[in-house]
Design an enzyme around this catalytic site. Structure first.
Site, PDB file in Angstrom:
ATOM      1  N   GLU A 132       0.777  -0.999  -0.139  1.00  4.75           N
ATOM      2  CA  GLU A 132       0.111  -0.142   0.083  1.00  4.75           C
ATOM      3  C   GLU A 132       0.911   1.224   0.093  1.00  4.75           C
ATOM      4  OE1 GLU A 132      -3.650   1.960   2.342  1.00  4.75           O
ATOM      5  OE2 GLU A 132      -2.934   0.386   3.258  1.00  4.75           O
ATOM      6  N   GLY A 182       3.223   2.270  10.604  1.00  2.66           N
ATOM      7  CA  GLY A 182       3.129   1.658  11.771  1.00  2.66           C
ATOM      8  C   GLY A 182       2.658   0.177  11.706  1.00  2.66           C
ATOM      9  N   ALA A 183       1.841  -0.208  10.753  1.00  3.17           N
ATOM     10  CA  ALA A 183       1.281  -1.499  10.564  1.00  3.17           C
ATOM     11  C   ALA A 183       0.682  -1.509   9.214  1.00  3.17           C
ATOM     12  CB  ALA A 183       0.431  -1.889  11.793  1.00  3.17           C
ATOM     13  N   ASN A 219      -2.690  -6.064   5.724  1.00  4.84           N
ATOM     14  CA  ASN A 219      -2.978  -7.267   4.633  1.00  4.84           C
ATOM     15  C   ASN A 219      -3.664  -8.410   5.108  1.00  4.84           C
ATOM     16  OD1 ASN A 219      -0.377  -6.055   3.582  1.00  4.84           O
ATOM     17  ND2 ASN A 219       0.698  -6.828   5.207  1.00  4.84           N
ATOM     18  N   GLU A 227      -5.583  -2.430  12.863  1.00  9.48           N
ATOM     19  CA  GLU A 227      -5.275  -3.253  11.840  1.00  9.48           C
ATOM     20  C   GLU A 227      -6.335  -4.688  11.638  1.00  9.48           C
ATOM     21  OE1 GLU A 227      -3.593  -2.052   9.763  1.00  9.48           O
ATOM     22  OE2 GLU A 227      -2.662  -0.675  11.021  1.00  9.48           O
TER      23      GLU A 227
END
Length: 864
Positions: free
Chosen positions: A119, A259-260, A263, A296
């Protein structure tokens, strides 16, 4: 530089789509080979070429339906294929060099770990593809590599097969049954420690949970895994959303731009948001781990199952998911402290962005580099817009809207308008005016005026709204603003308005102005506006110190009580700027506040915190940095001196107990450390700091002592920092705190000091965490050092950015932000800041990421 500006209104549906992808990735440090077999379909009746995005890789072969294919050409940004069938199987073989991919986009190898970040547009660095979020496909991915070096091979979805070869390699095949855009593709390979657990969903499905961390750090992942289970349960209870795969995996890596990343089924995390124990992590670290883990995970539905049609809709998933993680964190910890935390981000950073050349709506209209969409406006202001939905519709109405959103759009790539439409249909409420928040940039200012008639005992209050022109929009329309409103007198009595415009504690300001009338009220009645920060606006509500203290004493909303204290401190600092003194009555009142709230550690800790320099800047124009910093420092020194006895009572009131991460203890530690920060400026400070540092059994108190020492004796600070570095030089994440403390300390030789720190064994330009900790902290949070009168701070950061940009444009574009926000400073600062921006924009080979922000910043002068 030749740039291609992308515009939201130019969106066109894809001419082709891809429904299924089978990939085989053969890992090699410098020559990874990827074979991608895609099922491609023409969309509509046309004969246009098929354009595939691709960059930074070598094309080895191309085949259509198994036959070599030569009807293609390399064009800017990819390849163009002509005369393709309506439906066909496309085979693309590429080779890439992960080891030398220092941008950390696509597939890269760092610290012995293969990792992906796709991304926004990283997949095009792996293979030639339709790299856009509205192309959703099912993936089957086989990853093969050296078994000894990379015993763990991971990708999205569920594992369906594995095996070993005679040459020492092994392979695993992963299958994701859910169609997804390629930005959610993930691959990780390395040698990790594994934590395993399971979760049973509400419907009775068992989900395997796996958390991968660096060798030797297994114990530091326990809290993250527990946080994941809490997030899964919360999402089921609050929104009825269950996880949908057999396995959920998280991998913590040290080298990561973000940061994260959410997926599908394989979340990749910056290790700073996974690893935590009481020795090495602060209370804030524990909070962030839980918050980011939840964020997430929540993306599985708000981002993955329903994704963005195009990147201009980014707030569709990010603003919504930030709001969801904020609600979760408030339920897990404290609603008040969470709200204050988020409002500080808005006031320190988002308001500054709105006032700069990079101002944009939460749904932007144009961009050069998609990576520049990841802003506090899209994320944090976007979350505030979602919060206003929640405020206006109520919890039940908001849930109905969410249910309708998923019912309509599960498995689709949609727009912000689709979200608004679902909310509107489910609640039968006209949201067309409110939806202007998506398209209008800038920070509205809500003005408050009042007129009291002593003879009639009536109070007339007028609320008005005005949004200043921004770089991208000169004309502004009135917005639909929910204004939380109280009217209180000096005994604490609350009053309704005559016409009933205050409903459920809200006044709707949906036109240029609204008037409220209050009859038979005393002259001491005050309007208390924007409770709980009910809208992302500034408030111009002229109040005296006495009136602000009245609000603190009697407002129902604890947020309003904290906010009144922040406004009081701002007022006091303004007095000092005007060469006036702070009245004795204020110091007496503050001493009374401390005494009255001594057992309310949460509110007291927040109320003892002086507004940051960055927040103060947003209530001023033409800021002279040295003057404002000096005034703030002077107020802090007076605060410590005048209230020393009360502060010492607070600090001594905390008994030494074993560390636990629970909210009451978090509140107590915060209150204690804020008090210590003030006491550091007193004669007792040195001894108190050394005592706390020596006795601390947790990172929160150790770091609290070091932060306090920044304001005290340089000798004590340097001594404690040396001891801290010697103890923690083996742990890069902890040393990031040390780097940041060094970078934000006021000292005359700060630039030479930072240069020395760059040669530290644990510092590397290749690690974004190190760069953000040292250079980023200096640029964002050391105003005196960064804004040195001779411009040397600006030059220093610019020199570093020119070097960093060659390796990692994403991180460079984030750190350039303070330079681009020159508009709010005094002319003597502006000229020197713009001189460095000019150096950047004229530099040959500057990345699109940095060029966009710098060129827009320099062009902003034309619209003044």
């Amino acid at each position: 530089m030749s740039v291609n500006v992308k515009r939201r209104l130019d969106y066109q549906p894809p001419l082709y789509t891809i429904t299924n992808v089978v990939m085989h990735v053969q890992l090699h440090a410098t020559a990874t080979r990827i074979k991608t077999v895609s099922t491609v379909q023409r969309v509509g009746d046309h004969n246009s070429p098929l354009f595939l995005d691709g960059e930074k890789m070598q094309l080895l072969s191309l085949a259509v339906n198994g036959e070599a294919y030569n009807l293609y050409s390399h064009v800017e940004g990819g390849i163009s294929l002509t005369e393709v069938p309506d439906t066909f199987e496309l085979t693309v073989e590429t080779e890439i060099d992960p080891q030398n991919n220092k941008a950390l986009e696509g597939l890269y190898l760092s610290n012995g770990v293969f990792c992906t970040q796709c991304e926004a547009e990283g997949f095009r660095r792996i293979t030639y593809f339709l790299d856009r979020p509205d192309v959703l496909a099912k993936y089957e991915v086989t990853v093969s590599g050296d078994k000894e070096k990379y015993p763990t091979l991971l990708a999205n979805g569920n594992p369906i097969a594995k095996g070993e070869e005679s040459d020492g390699t092994h392979w695993v095949t992963w299958q994701d049954p859910h169609p997804k855009p390629c930005y959610l593709f993930a691959l990780v390979a390395g040698d990790f420690d594994l934590l395993e657990d399971s979760y049973t969903t509400t419907s009775g499905r068992d989900v395997k949970l796996e958390l991968y961390v660096d060798k030797g750090k297994r114990d530091k992942g326990v809290f993250a895994l527990e946080s994941l289970k809490r997030a899964m349960k919360w999402d089921e209870d609050t929104f009825g959303l269950e996880y949908d795969l057999d396995i959920y995996m998280i991998v913590a890596v040290d080298f990561f731009n973000m940061g994260a990343m959410e997926n599908k089924g394989l979340n990749v995390f910056n290790s700073k948001f996974v690893l935590a124990d009481q020795d090495s992590a602060t209370d804030e670290d524990f909070f962030n781990v839980e918050s980011v883990i939840a964020h997430e995970y929540f993306h599985n539905w708000t981002g993955n199952r329903v994704t963005c049609r195009d990147w201009f809709q980014l707030s569709l998933k990010e603003g919504l998911t930030v709001f969801r993680d904020q609600q979760f964190s408030a339920d897990m910890t404290s609603a008040l402290s969470n709200r204050i935390k988020h409002v500080r981000v808005m006031r320190e950073h988002q308001f500054a962005e709105d006032a700069s050349a990079m101002s944009h709506p939460i749904r932007p209209d144009e961009v050069i580099e998609m990576n520049n969409f990841y802003t506090v406006t899209v994320y944090d202001k976007g979350a505030e817009v979602i919060r206003m939905f929640h405020t206006l519709l109520g919890a039940d109405g908001f849930r109905k809207g969410m249910d309708e959103y998923f019912r309509r759009h599960d498995g689709q790539a949609v727009t912000c308008d689709d979200f608004v439409a679902a909310m509107q249909t489910a609640t039968e409420r006209d949201l067309s005016h409110f939806a202007k928040w998506y398209s209008q940039s800038g920070t509205p200012v809500v003005g408050v005026s009042r007129m009291y008639d002593k003879q009639k005992r009536t109070l007339h209050i007028s609320l008005s709204q005005h949004t200043p022109a921004t770089a991208n929009q000169q004309e502004k329309e009135p917005l639909y603003i929910p204004v939380a409103f109280e009217c209180i007198d000096d005994t604490g009595k609350h009053y309704p308005d005559d016409d009933g415009l205050i409903k459920d504690g809200l006044v709707i300001l949906d036109k240029p102005s609204v008037s409220l009338m209050f009859s038979d009220v005393p002259e001491s009645c005050l309007p208390v506006v924007l409770g709980n920060f009910s809208a992302p606006v500034k408030v111009d509500n002229p109040l005296s110190a006495k009136e602000l203290l009245q609000i603190f004493r009697f407002a129902d909303d604890p947020f309003n009580r904290w906010d009144a204290m922040q406004s009081l401190y701002d007022w006091c600092i303004t007095q000092i700027e005007l060469d006036k003194s702070v009245p004795d009555s204020v110091w007496k009142a503050l001493a009374d506040v401390i005494a009255a709230e001594k057992d309310n550690h949460e509110l007291l800790g927040e109320c003892l915190s002086i507004p940051s320099f960055e927040t103060l800047c947003q209530t001023r124009v033409g800021v002279d940095v040295a003057a404002l910093a000096s005034a703030r420092q002077s107020f802090c020194a007076q605060f410590a001196s005048e209230l020393q006895s009360a502060l010492l009572t607070v600090w001594n009131g905390f008994s030494s107990v074993s560390y636990t991460y629970k909210q009451t203890d978090v509140n107590a530690r915060r209150c204690k450390n804020v008090a210590l920060g003030h006491l550091a400026r007193t004669a007792d400070g040195e001894a108190l700091i050394e005592k706390q540092f020596a006795e601390a059994d947790n990172m929160t108190d150790s770091l609290g002592a070091l932060r306090a020492a920044q304001s005290g004796s340089a000798e004590v600070f340097n001594s404690l920092m040396t001891a801290f570095e010697q103890k923690w030089n083996h742990d890069p994440l902890v040393l990031d705190k040390w780097f940041a403390l060094n970078a934000t300390t006021e000292r005359e030789d700060i630039l030479a000091h930072i240069t020395m720190l760059k040669s530290h064994p644990q510092f590397t330009m290749g690690n974004p965490n190190r760069v953000r900790a040292l250079i980023g902290s200096f640029a964002f949070y050391n105003p005196v050092g960064f804004h040195q009168p001779d411009g040397s701070g600006y030059q220093y950061v610019t020199d570093y950015l020119l070097e960093l940009d060659q390796h990692n444009p994403q991180v460079a574009a984030r750190i350039v932000t303070p330079l681009t926000q020159w508009q709010n400073y005094a002319d003597k600062h502006q000229q020197k800041m713009k001189a460095q921006l000019t150096r950047l924009v004229n530099h040959e080979g500057l990345s699109k990421d940095v060029f966009e922000k710098v060129s827009k910043s320099l062009a902003y002068e034309k619209s003044e």
